[in-house]
Design a protein around this motif. Sequence first.
Motif, PDB file in Angstrom:
ATOM      1  N   LEU A   1      31.352  38.491  35.550  1.00 57.76           N
ATOM      2  CA  LEU A   1      32.108  37.806  34.518  1.00 57.76           C
ATOM      3  C   LEU A   1      31.532  38.013  33.125  1.00 57.76           C
ATOM      4  CD1 LEU A   1      32.914  34.479  36.341  1.00 57.76           C
ATOM      5  CD2 LEU A   1      34.267  36.559  36.179  1.00 57.76           C
ATOM      6  N   THR A   2      30.315  38.499  33.033  1.00 57.39           N
ATOM      7  CA  THR A   2      29.739  38.753  31.708  1.00 57.39           C
ATOM      8  C   THR A   2      29.973  40.175  31.226  1.00 57.39           C
ATOM      9  OG1 THR A   2      27.610  39.368  32.665  1.00 57.39           O
ATOM     10  CG2 THR A   2      27.920  37.056  32.100  1.00 57.39           C
ATOM     11  N   ALA A   3      30.590  40.990  32.064  1.00 58.12           N
ATOM     12  CA  ALA A   3      30.740  42.406  31.743  1.00 58.12           C
ATOM     13  C   ALA A   3      31.906  42.629  30.775  1.00 58.12           C
ATOM     14  CB  ALA A   3      30.956  43.213  33.019  1.00 58.12           C
ATOM     15  N   ILE A   4      31.654  42.488  29.485  1.00 59.09           N
ATOM     16  CA  ILE A   4      32.681  42.705  28.479  1.00 59.09           C
ATOM     17  C   ILE A   4      32.024  43.123  27.174  1.00 59.09           C
ATOM     18  CG2 ILE A   4      32.663  40.249  27.856  1.00 59.09           C
ATOM     19  CD1 ILE A   4      35.639  40.603  27.190  1.00 59.09           C
ATOM     20  N   THR A   5      32.698  43.925  26.418  1.00 62.83           N
ATOM     21  CA  THR A   5      32.136  44.382  25.151  1.00 62.83           C
ATOM     22  C   THR A   5      32.699  43.584  23.992  1.00 62.83           C
ATOM     23  OG1 THR A   5      33.903  45.969  24.795  1.00 62.83           O
ATOM     24  CG2 THR A   5      32.027  46.717  26.104  1.00 62.83           C
ATOM     25  N   ALA A   6      31.996  43.610  22.891  1.00 62.67           N
ATOM     26  CA  ALA A   6      32.462  42.890  21.699  1.00 62.67           C
ATOM     27  C   ALA A   6      33.797  43.449  21.215  1.00 62.67           C
ATOM     28  CB  ALA A   6      31.416  42.987  20.597  1.00 62.67           C
ATOM     29  N   SER A   7      33.975  44.769  21.344  1.00 68.70           N
ATOM     30  CA  SER A   7      35.233  45.353  20.886  1.00 68.70           C
ATOM     31  C   SER A   7      36.403  44.874  21.723  1.00 68.70           C
ATOM     32  CB  SER A   7      35.158  46.885  20.952  1.00 68.70           C
ATOM     33  OG  SER A   7      34.899  47.311  22.282  1.00 68.70           O
TER      34      SER A   7
ATOM     35  N   LEU B   1      40.497  28.072  34.898  1.00 70.10           N
ATOM     36  CA  LEU B   1      41.951  28.026  34.937  1.00 70.10           C
ATOM     37  C   LEU B   1      42.409  29.352  35.515  1.00 70.10           C
ATOM     38  CD1 LEU B   1      42.705  26.540  31.381  1.00 70.10           C
ATOM     39  CD2 LEU B   1      42.130  25.321  33.504  1.00 70.10           C
ATOM     40  N   LEU B   2      43.295  29.312  36.489  1.00 72.47           N
ATOM     41  CA  LEU B   2      43.715  30.522  37.206  1.00 72.47           C
ATOM     42  C   LEU B   2      45.226  30.554  37.351  1.00 72.47           C
ATOM     43  CD1 LEU B   2      41.168  30.337  40.184  1.00 72.47           C
ATOM     44  CD2 LEU B   2      40.960  31.774  38.151  1.00 72.47           C
ATOM     45  N   TRP B   3      45.763  31.753  37.382  1.00 72.80           N
ATOM     46  CA  TRP B   3      47.147  31.916  37.819  1.00 72.80           C
ATOM     47  C   TRP B   3      47.106  32.144  39.332  1.00 72.80           C
ATOM     48  CZ3 TRP B   3      50.578  35.255  34.033  1.00 72.80           C
ATOM     49  CH2 TRP B   3      50.727  34.555  32.827  1.00 72.80           C
ATOM     50  N   VAL B   4      47.273  31.082  40.086  1.00 69.71           N
ATOM     51  CA  VAL B   4      47.232  31.187  41.545  1.00 69.71           C
ATOM     52  C   VAL B   4      48.623  31.539  42.080  1.00 69.71           C
ATOM     53  CG1 VAL B   4      46.651  30.018  43.711  1.00 69.71           C
ATOM     54  CG2 VAL B   4      45.325  29.533  41.637  1.00 69.71           C
ATOM     55  N   LYS B   5      49.619  30.759  41.731  1.00 65.35           N
ATOM     56  CA  LYS B   5      50.996  31.129  42.052  1.00 65.35           C
ATOM     57  C   LYS B   5      51.401  32.320  41.189  1.00 65.35           C
ATOM     58  CE  LYS B   5      55.350  30.593  43.492  1.00 65.35           C
ATOM     59  NZ  LYS B   5      55.790  30.661  44.898  1.00 65.35           N
TER      60      LYS B   5
ATOM     61  N   MET C   1      37.046  35.624  30.076  1.00 68.61           N
ATOM     62  CA  MET C   1      37.457  35.603  31.466  1.00 68.61           C
ATOM     63  C   MET C   1      38.720  36.424  31.708  1.00 68.61           C
ATOM     64  SD  MET C   1      35.204  33.938  33.165  1.00 68.61           S
ATOM     65  CE  MET C   1      36.110  33.612  34.659  1.00 68.61           C
ATOM     66  N   THR C   2      39.588  36.533  30.706  1.00 72.12           N
ATOM     67  CA  THR C   2      40.788  37.332  30.901  1.00 72.12           C
ATOM     68  C   THR C   2      40.417  38.779  31.187  1.00 72.12           C
ATOM     69  OG1 THR C   2      42.031  35.869  29.440  1.00 72.12           O
ATOM     70  CG2 THR C   2      42.970  38.039  29.848  1.00 72.12           C
ATOM     71  N   ASN C   3      39.389  39.268  30.509  1.00 67.12           N
ATOM     72  CA  ASN C   3      38.935  40.630  30.767  1.00 67.12           C
ATOM     73  C   ASN C   3      38.159  40.721  32.073  1.00 67.12           C
ATOM     74  OD1 ASN C   3      38.583  43.420  29.517  1.00 67.12           O
ATOM     75  ND2 ASN C   3      36.479  42.885  30.036  1.00 67.12           N
ATOM     76  N   GLY C   4      37.483  39.643  32.444  1.00 64.97           N
ATOM     77  CA  GLY C   4      36.637  39.690  33.617  1.00 64.97           C
ATOM     78  C   GLY C   4      37.379  39.659  34.932  1.00 64.97           C
ATOM     79  N   PHE C   5      38.590  39.097  34.963  1.00 62.77           N
ATOM     80  CA  PHE C   5      39.357  39.012  36.196  1.00 62.77           C
ATOM     81  C   PHE C   5      40.117  40.312  36.486  1.00 62.77           C
ATOM     82  CE2 PHE C   5      39.228  34.340  35.349  1.00 62.77           C
ATOM     83  CZ  PHE C   5      38.631  33.968  36.543  1.00 62.77           C
ATOM     84  N   TYR C   6      40.352  40.551  37.760  1.00 64.17           N
ATOM     85  CA  TYR C   6      41.078  41.741  38.195  1.00 64.17           C
ATOM     86  C   TYR C   6      42.579  41.535  38.035  1.00 64.17           C
ATOM     87  CZ  TYR C   6      42.494  45.578  41.354  1.00 64.17           C
ATOM     88  OH  TYR C   6      43.035  46.714  41.902  1.00 64.17           O
ATOM     89  N   VAL C   7      43.246  42.520  37.461  1.00 65.15           N
ATOM     90  CA  VAL C   7      44.704  42.518  37.351  1.00 65.15           C
ATOM     91  C   VAL C   7      45.265  43.290  38.535  1.00 65.15           C
ATOM     92  CG1 VAL C   7      46.686  43.213  35.975  1.00 65.15           C
ATOM     93  CG2 VAL C   7      44.632  42.341  34.841  1.00 65.15           C
ATOM     94  N   ASP C   8      46.034  42.620  39.372  1.00 67.25           N
ATOM     95  CA  ASP C   8      46.581  43.222  40.586  1.00 67.25           C
ATOM     96  C   ASP C   8      47.643  44.261  40.221  1.00 67.25           C
ATOM     97  OD1 ASP C   8      47.666  43.840  43.028  1.00 67.25           O
ATOM     98  OD2 ASP C   8      48.215  41.777  43.565  1.00 67.25           O
TER      99      ASP C   8
ATOM    100  N   GLN D   1      40.926  31.941  32.786  1.00 70.70           N
ATOM    101  CA  GLN D   1      39.743  31.851  31.935  1.00 70.70           C
ATOM    102  C   GLN D   1      38.730  30.916  32.581  1.00 70.70           C
ATOM    103  OE1 GLN D   1      41.389  29.790  28.289  1.00 70.70           O
ATOM    104  NE2 GLN D   1      39.904  28.218  28.889  1.00 70.70           N
ATOM    105  N   LEU D   2      37.504  31.015  32.105  1.00 73.28           N
ATOM    106  CA  LEU D   2      36.472  30.065  32.479  1.00 73.28           C
ATOM    107  C   LEU D   2      36.629  28.809  31.639  1.00 73.28           C
ATOM    108  CD1 LEU D   2      33.738  29.627  34.048  1.00 73.28           C
ATOM    109  CD2 LEU D   2      32.634  30.465  31.969  1.00 73.28           C
TER     110      LEU D   2
END
Length: 470
Positions: A7-13, A434-438, A186-193, A426-427
């Motif tokens: 979850l920390t793997a993100i760049t400033a850009s 907060l998650l999009w579960v449905k 967190m938006t960047n950290g989560f996997y987009v299916d 997001q975290l």
Amino acid sequence: MRLLTRLTAITASALTALSVSVLPVSAAGTAAAAPELVVNGTFANGTAPWWNSANTSMAVDSGRLRVSVTGGTANPWDAMIGQNDITLAQGKSYTLSFDASASTAVSVVTTVQLADAPYTNTLTQPIALTTASKRFSFPFTSSLGTSAGQVSFQLGKNAGFTFFVDNVSLTESSSTTPPGDGPVDMTNGFYVDPDSNPAIWVRDNSGDSRAARIRSAISAKPMARWFGAWSGDIRSAVSRYVAAADAADKLPVLVAYNIPGRDACGGHSGGGAGSEAAYRTWISEFAAGIGDRPAVVVIEPDSLGDFGCMDEAEIQVRTRMLNHATQQFRDKAANTWAYLDAANAGWVAPATMANRLRDAGVGNVRGFAVNVSNYYTTAESTTYGNAVVSALGGGATFVVDTSRNGNGSNGQWCNPAGRKLGTPAQLGGGAEMLLWVKVPGDSDGPCGIAPDVPAGTFSPDLAIRLIDGS
């Protein structure tokens, strides 16, 4: 990489480009599988090292411990069984769990305490037993630091009866700490299916005037992948999905949705595994498919809310299955944050839900999920979640499904009009995540504003109405 590192793997850009808020996270590692502190809790190796006091006799019977208790004693501790040499650390959180029943309805006491004088208790828990075996799970924080602890069952002060117990477990609760310091998006950290129902529809209907809006607002966002009987070989299906997320260095969110008698109250998503035995195998393979890779899992939406539509025998079987599920994620998926589903703010009272969560083994996993597939606002959902945590006595965290809660609830649950997309994954935000579960745009069933769309089927019309809030 472990879950928090992921979850920390993100760049400033990337943060600048996405224009989303950053929230704190710790780079500390996630929980390893907690060691079992009870020896021979399944009684597979006879009775040792369990002991029994005067006024009791014990033997293994059909794979569980049978204890005959003499009547007429004055105190609960006048008839006991237990195990000594339990090591406890002061201030650490633990969960004591077991299956128990009796030959008649009776109240007994279970404790975690010093084995010798002054017999200081760190857990004293009355339990009401019936003839039906039930799973009990009690989280607690140890007030003792000792290698001379004891787990006991105090059975006296009753008429003569027979006590049965099995699957006794005492483990330290997850040592994973909630995120603490350092930036993360967190938006960047989560996997987009890439193969979600909306993503498939967009690929197959690129010429449709709605496709670009659905891609931008929905299919490009992280959301959960639901797994059930339709997934085929569950271990392979889960493993492939988690492996794809792992290769992308993202965190996947999965939903296990195959419990027998599923959706007992709603009815539109009925089905599930054909038997308890089939489900136990299925969920075990699900957890094994994740293995030691990072993941978030929501366990069986509606399963603890449906009790009003089930009889007592069905409730006991369901609770037993859910407890087994939590044990599987604890034991086979060490880097998974798993959450039992805990209904929503308008369904089950917090204290009642806390009792159901305890029985279902919430102490074995990270916590619970609220508002899955419903519409209550994040504020309403976090108030409810915090009330459940309070009723549990702490020791659990929760996540909120925000996929369709942008306009809140109008009291309807099945494809109601006027609902809107909520905050993307997001975290934080009042809950742990907060998650999009449905999956937004997937129908709740042939009802509401989608009277001809079966449950789980994507509807572009539903999706557009969620985008517009109409």
